[in-house]
Design a protein around this motif. Structure first.
Motif, PDB file in Angstrom:
ATOM      1  N   THR A 198     -22.309  62.674 -83.514  1.00 53.37           N
ATOM      2  CA  THR A 198     -23.435  62.084 -82.770  1.00 53.37           C
ATOM      3  C   THR A 198     -23.354  62.565 -81.335  1.00 53.37           C
ATOM      4  O   THR A 198     -22.298  62.518 -80.699  1.00 53.37           O
ATOM      5  N   ALA A 203     -29.005  61.918 -81.165  1.00 54.18           N
ATOM      6  CA  ALA A 203     -29.136  62.239 -82.577  1.00 54.18           C
ATOM      7  C   ALA A 203     -27.808  62.544 -83.262  1.00 54.18           C
ATOM      8  O   ALA A 203     -26.822  62.876 -82.626  1.00 54.18           O
ATOM      9  N   THR A 205     -25.878  64.878 -86.188  1.00 53.25           N
ATOM     10  CA  THR A 205     -25.988  66.185 -86.815  1.00 53.25           C
ATOM     11  C   THR A 205     -24.946  66.262 -87.910  1.00 53.25           C
ATOM     12  O   THR A 205     -23.823  65.783 -87.734  1.00 53.25           O
TER      13      THR A 205
END
Lengths: 222, 222
Positions: A198, A203, A205
DNA sequence: TAATTTTTTTAGCCCAAGCTAAAACCAAGC
DNA sequence: GCTTGGTTTTAGCTTGGGCTAAAAAAATTA
């Protein structure tokens, strides 16, 4: 002693192979300089005669100190030009290798030292690789490990890549992974060793183990 | 069609000779590219085969439009790199020719257009020569005449040189003559046609006719 | 140890771009 | 119209960096 671009490429290739494999085989060199092993033998002879390479038949090649100096100077030129292309000409980091490969054979110390000054004496190139200084000293990266070595819950900053092929770099772009970004390793999946990162305040990934092995990070304790 | 650096040099040489002499003799080309007339004949054949040059034995060479395009592109690259070296890397104007000569063979349109943008789309290089644009259009210098054509009492601004050899440029440095500076032609001596220039609000310089013939100026009416 | 595979070297060739020396050509000058 | 002097071309050689195919050496496997 003056070297042709081709000869310079051989020295750089030997240097790189020595750095990681320890030993520069004829075959590996051939792949690196995009020539046949026979051509490599030829060239190693010449470079031995001119004193840049130590070489005896079937024994592999090593650089003399003159050879190493040349190689380091080339690496310096290559990386500085990459910085120029990315920082000043706005190239993407995955598009500069080939051009730097051409530019690194131009001019001498004067040019490259002026370029260095113009760029503000950068320490690292766009892929996070350290730039040797004018004296040929390369500072190794500080405590960098492969991202695949991080432990769950750890935080880290991306500081380099092992593979700097266009393909891999573009893949990182897609994953939103870039130099200098900070992440936390949320979890690591048993099944395929892929990981979830994170981004600081953002976000998630999903990063395959294959990718993680080629990303260099520095652990942070924040 | 891809050209070698050497081939590019021939095209540039033909272009330059055509520009001022009108005709590119074998011998003049040989001097320009630093080769023998025999080598020139050889190369002209090749360039004819690849369609960049129009050439029949004993008749001298001319560029085809493809050849001219290449040549203009080279001139553009050369001059933009000169601007880079002087403006960004602080080289003296008399020291950039050889380096630009190497750099001009690197990369393609992409690189040079980015360099152009980075430099702010300069119109002239450090010697006052116009830089062709991305389309290959060269704007001729506006009303430039040789300084030897000025009349006593006239005022003018230096805007270029005919000879851009290091020797000549350094001589201009010593005389304190530089691009963009404004002068008044105080007098012109009968004896040796040497002239006295006074710089706007400043010193006098004695300028030989030989020098004046190689300095380009624009008359001003102030 | 012997046999087989892989790697490296040798031998001989190619191509680009240069060179020299000799031949061919062109343009005057007599 | 011929000769002469300069220019251009031809012919044949050199050098750098590559190539392929075959021989030799090293490494691996049985």
């Amino acid at each position: 002693m003056l070297l042709s671009p081709s000869q310079e490429n051989y020295l750089k290739a030997i240097y790189k192979l020595q750095e990681d494999d320890g030993i520069a085989t004829n075959q590996a060199l051939a792949a690196m300089v995009e020539a046949t092993p026979a051509s490599v033998t030829n060239m190693l002879r010449k470079l031995t005669d001119t004193g840049f390479v130590e070489y005896e038949a079937y024994q592999g090649a090593t650089l003399t100190s003159a050879g190493r100096n040349q190689a380091v100077a080339l690496v310096r030129k290559h990386r500085l030009w990459e910085v120029f292309l990315v920082d000043k000409l706005q190239y993407d980091w995955d598009a500069v290798h080939a051009l730097a490969e051409e530019l690194e054979h131009i001019g001498g110390d004067e040019l490259i030292n002026r370029l260095d000054a113009f760029l503000g004496h950068p320490g690292f190139d766009p892929h996070g690789d350290p730039i040797p200084n004018a004296k040929g000293v390369v500072r190794a990266r500080q405590h960098a490990i492969a991202a695949s070595e991080a432990s769950v819950g750890g935080t880290f900053v991306v500081c380099g890549v092992k593979d700097s092929s266009s393909l891999f770099l573009q893949h990182l772009d897609k994953l939103n992974i870039a130099l200098g970004k900070a992440y936390t390793l949320k979890e690591c999946l048993e099944f395929d060793r892929s990981a979830v990162w994170t981004e600081q305040g953002g976000a998630c990934t999903n990063v395959s183990n294959e990718v993680a092995k080629n990303v260099l990070i520095q652990l942070t304790d924040a």
